[in-house]
Design an enzyme around this catalytic site. Sequence first.
Site, PDB file in Angstrom:
ATOM      1  N   SER A 173     -10.577   1.960  -2.728  1.00 21.38           N
ATOM      2  CA  SER A 173     -11.221   0.880  -1.707  1.00 21.38           C
ATOM      3  C   SER A 173     -12.169   0.304  -2.137  1.00 21.38           C
ATOM      4  O   SER A 173     -12.262  -0.351  -3.177  1.00 21.38           O
ATOM      5  CB  SER A 173     -11.134   1.677  -0.256  1.00 21.38           C
ATOM      6  OG  SER A 173     -11.074   0.833   0.833  1.00 21.38           O
ATOM      7  N   ASP A 183      -0.278  -2.202   1.469  1.00 23.28           N
ATOM      8  CA  ASP A 183      -1.783  -2.077   1.868  1.00 23.28           C
ATOM      9  C   ASP A 183      -1.949  -3.109   3.046  1.00 23.28           C
ATOM     10  O   ASP A 183      -1.919  -4.167   2.627  1.00 23.28           O
ATOM     11  CB  ASP A 183      -2.598  -2.218   0.652  1.00 23.28           C
ATOM     12  CG  ASP A 183      -4.015  -1.713   0.767  1.00 23.28           C
ATOM     13  OD1 ASP A 183      -4.301  -1.541   2.196  1.00 23.28           O
ATOM     14  OD2 ASP A 183      -4.716  -1.739  -0.002  1.00 23.28           O
ATOM     15  N   HIS A 225      -2.411   2.062   2.459  1.00 25.77           N
ATOM     16  CA  HIS A 225      -3.785   2.074   1.620  1.00 25.77           C
ATOM     17  C   HIS A 225      -4.310   3.360   1.157  1.00 25.77           C
ATOM     18  O   HIS A 225      -4.651   3.467  -0.281  1.00 25.77           O
ATOM     19  CB  HIS A 225      -4.841   1.585   2.485  1.00 25.77           C
ATOM     20  CG  HIS A 225      -6.305   1.474   2.020  1.00 25.77           C
ATOM     21  ND1 HIS A 225      -6.520   0.361   1.040  1.00 25.77           N
ATOM     22  CD2 HIS A 225      -7.385   2.218   2.581  1.00 25.77           C
ATOM     23  CE1 HIS A 225      -7.880   0.555   0.991  1.00 25.77           C
ATOM     24  NE2 HIS A 225      -8.123   1.379   1.687  1.00 25.77           N
TER      25      HIS A 225
END
Length: 424
Positions: free
Chosen positions: A234, A329, A363
């Site tokens: 991330s 995602d 994600h």
Amino acid sequence: MSSQVRLRLLPSAKCLFDSPLQMKVAGLRAKQVVTMVASTTDDKGATFSSSATYMADGSGELDLERDPSLGGSYVGVEPMGLFWSMKPNTSHTRFQKTKALSPHVVNISVREEGEEGKGRMLAEVSNERWLMGNGVSRVCVNEGNIHGVLFTPPGGGPFPAVLDLYTSGGGLSEKRPSLLASRGFVVLTVGLFGHKNMTKSNKEIHLDYFEEAIVLLKKQHKVGSKGVGVISLSKSGDLALSIASYLPGVEATVWINGCSANTLIPLYYKNRQILPALMFDSSKTIATESGVSIVKYSVHDPLAEENKASLVPIERAKGHFLFVASEDDLNWDSKAYVDEMVERLKHHGKDNFECLSYPGAGHYLEPPYGPYCPSSLHAILGKPVLWGGEARSHAAAEVHMWKKIQEFFRTRLSCDAAHNKSKL
């Protein structure tokens, strides 16, 4: 409980977190229908559970590697389905297993067929899933500006060295670095903010901090690789790109579901800003009927002329990249960012990259066999968001990715001696 019914976890009821199990049941009636139930509590006290209906064979036996679930949290032959399909008892709760010294305990039971797995219990076993293998050392690091935890495999080494960045949302997570150490890597995970006495947020990030961490990591006497690896997820993905692009001695970088530009916080090196921050437009956040938001489309376009200065100059990097993107995602347009980075590297005559792309994955790609997280509180927005993906596809992606990450680091961070591996 029935004294006749036996539930076995093979090869052992004690294993590493990232290890699969074979679950077998014996002593049932021929063709008896039962419910398998799994439950656990995470480090924050949140409870998770799953259940699945199975039918015994003619001998009154079940083997989850062979027999399909007929209904419940998942269907079909899924040997580890009870683990990845666990859902929180409270909505929008992400599974948190961040401390390496205690095991993740999953209680698995066989019950008579009943509503929501509440039939009479026939057998029960607890599975201890450890983050640290036997002999792995864990040392808290408070040296200079560095605050983190160092994990070292047993044996004399030499071992490849990896810097683990898990800075999104602040604090430290010990799960990934401790598991990597259990697989034969010396791993330093560092806190950027929100860890112990560090400030809760930063208005600027300095690459000098990571440079100091790399120097400290390379000094460890069991480290045998000439350079270090970096692994991210991330927001820390763009930090990993910058570390690989601006700092020497980075030979292998794993980027997981991040951005190709420096996001949110300006980046400095030697007291000079080197990259401005790519920001978000909160008005482009999509609110769903359930009240959970989708933030994927709120990030400014890094390729727009006014934002290009925030792009990380990955063409400068001398090491290799492993780009990992989930195609579903909903936090970033990760696959599009990978496509852009690959095109840019090729334009500069570079072929120092590998790509993994996972349809149906969301994600939070992490070490395998933890509960899939469809939604949870966003650390920056302070409200729940959808992370994307579908549980079965996401779980399969984590298994494949975890193997590929280790192969990538072993290939790119070669040491003179054979790699050791810690086992429970």
